[in-house]
Design a protein around this motif. Sequence first.
Motif, mmCIF file in Angstrom:
data_model
loop_
_atom_site.group_PDB
_atom_site.id
_atom_site.type_symbol
_atom_site.label_atom_id
_atom_site.label_comp_id
_atom_site.label_asym_id
_atom_site.label_seq_id
_atom_site.Cartn_x
_atom_site.Cartn_y
_atom_site.Cartn_z
ATOM 1 N N GLY A 115 0.816 -1.209 0.000
ATOM 2 C CA GLY A 115 0.000 0.000 0.000
ATOM 3 C C GLY A 115 0.846 1.254 0.000
ATOM 4 O O GLY A 115 1.985 1.258 0.463
ATOM 5 N N SER A 116 0.267 2.315 -0.553
ATOM 6 C CA SER A 116 0.885 3.639 -0.477
ATOM 7 C C SER A 116 0.094 4.487 0.512
ATOM 8 O O SER A 116 -1.000 4.121 0.938
ATOM 9 C CB SER A 116 0.926 4.299 -1.857
ATOM 10 N N MET A 117 0.666 5.640 0.870
ATOM 11 C CA MET A 117 0.008 6.530 1.824
ATOM 12 C C MET A 117 0.492 7.950 1.606
ATOM 13 O O MET A 117 1.554 8.182 1.032
ATOM 14 C CB MET A 117 0.296 6.106 3.265
ATOM 15 N N ASP A 118 -0.302 8.909 2.082
ATOM 16 C CA ASP A 118 0.124 10.300 2.080
ATOM 17 C C ASP A 118 1.166 10.482 3.177
ATOM 18 O O ASP A 118 0.891 10.239 4.350
ATOM 19 C CB ASP A 118 -1.080 11.210 2.318
ATOM 20 N N ASN A 119 2.372 10.910 2.788
ATOM 21 C CA ASN A 119 3.447 11.046 3.770
ATOM 22 C C ASN A 119 3.151 12.127 4.805
ATOM 23 O O ASN A 119 3.714 12.116 5.903
ATOM 24 C CB ASN A 119 4.782 11.339 3.061
ATOM 25 N N ALA A 120 2.266 13.062 4.469
ATOM 26 C CA ALA A 120 1.850 14.080 5.433
ATOM 27 C C ALA A 120 0.697 13.596 6.310
ATOM 28 O O ALA A 120 0.256 14.315 7.214
ATOM 29 C CB ALA A 120 1.432 15.354 4.694
ATOM 30 N N GLU A 121 0.201 12.393 6.030
ATOM 31 C CA GLU A 121 -0.874 11.770 6.813
ATOM 32 C C GLU A 121 -2.121 12.641 6.870
ATOM 33 O O GLU A 121 -2.747 12.794 7.918
ATOM 34 C CB GLU A 121 -0.374 11.418 8.217
ATOM 35 N N ALA A 122 -2.490 13.198 5.713
ATOM 36 C CA ALA A 122 -3.653 14.084 5.664
ATOM 37 C C ALA A 122 -4.600 13.755 4.516
ATOM 38 O O ALA A 122 -5.822 13.732 4.706
ATOM 39 C CB ALA A 122 -3.195 15.541 5.548
ATOM 40 N N ALA A 123 -4.076 13.517 3.321
ATOM 41 C CA ALA A 123 -4.905 13.289 2.130
ATOM 42 C C ALA A 123 -5.185 11.801 1.940
ATOM 43 O O ALA A 123 -4.344 10.948 2.222
ATOM 44 C CB ALA A 123 -4.207 13.845 0.889
ATOM 45 N N ALA A 124 -6.393 11.496 1.448
ATOM 46 C CA ALA A 124 -6.775 10.106 1.195
ATOM 47 C C ALA A 124 -6.257 9.669 -0.171
ATOM 48 O O ALA A 124 -7.010 9.278 -1.067
ATOM 49 C CB ALA A 124 -8.290 9.957 1.276
ATOM 50 N N SER A 125 -4.945 9.700 -0.322
ATOM 51 C CA SER A 125 -4.299 9.412 -1.606
ATOM 52 C C SER A 125 -3.655 8.032 -1.652
ATOM 53 O O SER A 125 -3.038 7.664 -2.657
ATOM 54 C CB SER A 125 -3.232 10.471 -1.911
ATOM 55 N N GLY A 126 -3.788 7.250 -0.574
ATOM 56 C CA GLY A 126 -3.182 5.934 -0.525
ATOM 57 C C GLY A 126 -4.000 4.901 -1.266
ATOM 58 O O GLY A 126 -5.232 4.973 -1.326
ATOM 59 N N ALA A 127 -3.312 3.901 -1.828
ATOM 60 C CA ALA A 127 -3.969 2.847 -2.581
ATOM 61 C C ALA A 127 -3.294 1.512 -2.283
ATOM 62 O O ALA A 127 -2.173 1.450 -1.772
ATOM 63 C CB ALA A 127 -3.922 3.136 -4.080
ATOM 64 N N LEU A 128 -3.987 0.434 -2.629
ATOM 65 C CA LEU A 128 -3.488 -0.928 -2.462
ATOM 66 C C LEU A 128 -3.155 -1.507 -3.831
ATOM 67 O O LEU A 128 -3.969 -1.420 -4.761
ATOM 68 C CB LEU A 128 -4.546 -1.788 -1.777
ATOM 69 N N THR A 134 5.228 -8.264 -13.887
ATOM 70 C CA THR A 134 4.755 -7.845 -15.210
ATOM 71 C C THR A 134 3.703 -6.751 -15.109
ATOM 72 O O THR A 134 3.835 -5.688 -15.712
ATOM 73 C CB THR A 134 4.175 -9.041 -15.981
ATOM 74 N N ALA A 135 2.674 -7.016 -14.327
ATOM 75 C CA ALA A 135 1.539 -6.095 -14.231
ATOM 76 C C ALA A 135 1.417 -5.522 -12.829
ATOM 77 O O ALA A 135 1.570 -6.241 -11.827
ATOM 78 C CB ALA A 135 0.247 -6.804 -14.617
ATOM 79 N N LEU A 136 1.137 -4.215 -12.768
ATOM 80 C CA LEU A 136 0.790 -3.547 -11.518
ATOM 81 C C LEU A 136 -0.710 -3.302 -11.538
ATOM 82 O O LEU A 136 -1.228 -2.639 -12.436
ATOM 83 C CB LEU A 136 1.538 -2.222 -11.394
ATOM 84 N N THR A 137 -1.431 -3.857 -10.563
ATOM 85 C CA THR A 137 -2.885 -3.696 -10.504
ATOM 86 C C THR A 137 -3.280 -3.058 -9.184
ATOM 87 O O THR A 137 -2.702 -3.354 -8.138
ATOM 88 C CB THR A 137 -3.595 -5.049 -10.658
ATOM 89 N N GLN A 138 -4.278 -2.187 -9.239
ATOM 90 C CA GLN A 138 -4.781 -1.500 -8.044
ATOM 91 C C GLN A 138 -6.040 -2.208 -7.558
ATOM 92 O O GLN A 138 -6.915 -2.536 -8.357
ATOM 93 C CB GLN A 138 -5.088 -0.043 -8.368
ATOM 94 N N HIS A 139 -6.144 -2.408 -6.232
ATOM 95 C CA HIS A 139 -7.249 -3.179 -5.677
ATOM 96 C C HIS A 139 -8.055 -2.421 -4.625
ATOM 97 O O HIS A 139 -9.106 -2.913 -4.202
ATOM 98 C CB HIS A 139 -6.721 -4.480 -5.082
ATOM 99 N N ASP A 140 -7.585 -1.271 -4.182
ATOM 100 C CA ASP A 140 -8.349 -0.420 -3.262
ATOM 101 C C ASP A 140 -7.740 0.970 -3.356
ATOM 102 O O ASP A 140 -6.620 1.136 -3.846
ATOM 103 C CB ASP A 140 -8.289 -0.962 -1.832
ATOM 104 N N ASP A 141 -8.483 1.980 -2.907
ATOM 105 C CA ASP A 141 -8.018 3.358 -3.076
ATOM 106 C C ASP A 141 -8.727 4.243 -2.056
ATOM 107 O O ASP A 141 -9.654 3.811 -1.359
ATOM 108 C CB ASP A 141 -8.322 3.834 -4.506
ATOM 109 N N GLY A 142 -8.263 5.501 -1.954
ATOM 110 C CA GLY A 142 -8.926 6.485 -1.116
ATOM 111 C C GLY A 142 -8.658 6.329 0.364
ATOM 112 O O GLY A 142 -9.542 6.562 1.194
ATOM 113 N N ILE A 143 -7.429 5.969 0.728
ATOM 114 C CA ILE A 143 -7.058 5.709 2.113
ATOM 115 C C ILE A 143 -5.888 6.621 2.485
ATOM 116 O O ILE A 143 -4.960 6.790 1.701
ATOM 117 C CB ILE A 143 -6.658 4.231 2.305
#
Length: 290
Positions: A115-128, A134-143
């Motif tokens: 998962g990714s995250m907002d380094n400032a811990e404020a915006a819901a910009s993190g995703a799973l 080969t492929a990068l796929t996103q499975h959740d978002d808005g965290i």
Amino acid sequence: MTTTPQCIWPLAATLGEGPVWHPVEQMLYFVDIKGHKLHRCDAQGEHRQTWDMPDETGFALPAQAGGFVCGLAGKLVHFDPATGEFTSVTQFEADRPGNRLNDGHVAHDGAVWFGSMDNAEAAASGALYRYDGTALTQHDDGIIITNGPAFSPDRQTFYHTDTFGKTVYAFDVTADGTLANKRVFATIEAPGWPDGSAVDSAGNVWVAVFRGARVLCYSPAGELLQTIAFPVPNITKIAFGGPDLKTAFATTATKGLTDEERAVAPLAGGVFAFPVDVPGLPQHMIGFIK
């Protein structure tokens, strides 16, 4: 046996994270995200070694071909501890420059979930994400802060944590490997926020609680089975290791503590260990590094 956690390495990490038991080396690896470090020790906290990392590193996961796949801001890199060489694996999230990577997990097929995250811990910009070489796929978002990716032993259930939402979610894993039926598995009550998770061989889900001075163990049905109290506030994640996988290793952090809090908890940021009755699951190795 006592379940009182014992500090095996009082290194006072700013943000100790991502413990992983290397199944070949029989050594514990973990990162200090804010300290830009990768650390290694044995099950007793001895034979210590440290490497400098080029940026904040959310995780370092062992590769079958050797070395580690590490999660840096906007990219995965391969790190070879023997040579100190870093090699780019893949890049992403160019449109989310305030993000960094946080927690990661190797699946049975050698792919990495993270998962990714907002380094400032404020915006819901993190995703799973899942990456298989080969492929990068996103499975959740808005965290804001993603955490705790982990699979059940039968690989039919996937767990993912919204730290600021104080919620651990469960998903069904479909036949094609995607996630479905997102639902609340556990809600963490105050004090503290759910951080990294690990699943044992019975399917129990262990959740570290940041600012909560404890680790919680839930049954596969979401029933709270056990609470392990710690002498430090910020517990970040556990990993099962040792020759029988019946030792739980826990990383902790000094991040955000006042001088007074650090004086009361002098072992904050150390690595702890405690015995468990049910062994953990074997650590999988990343398969896409050649």
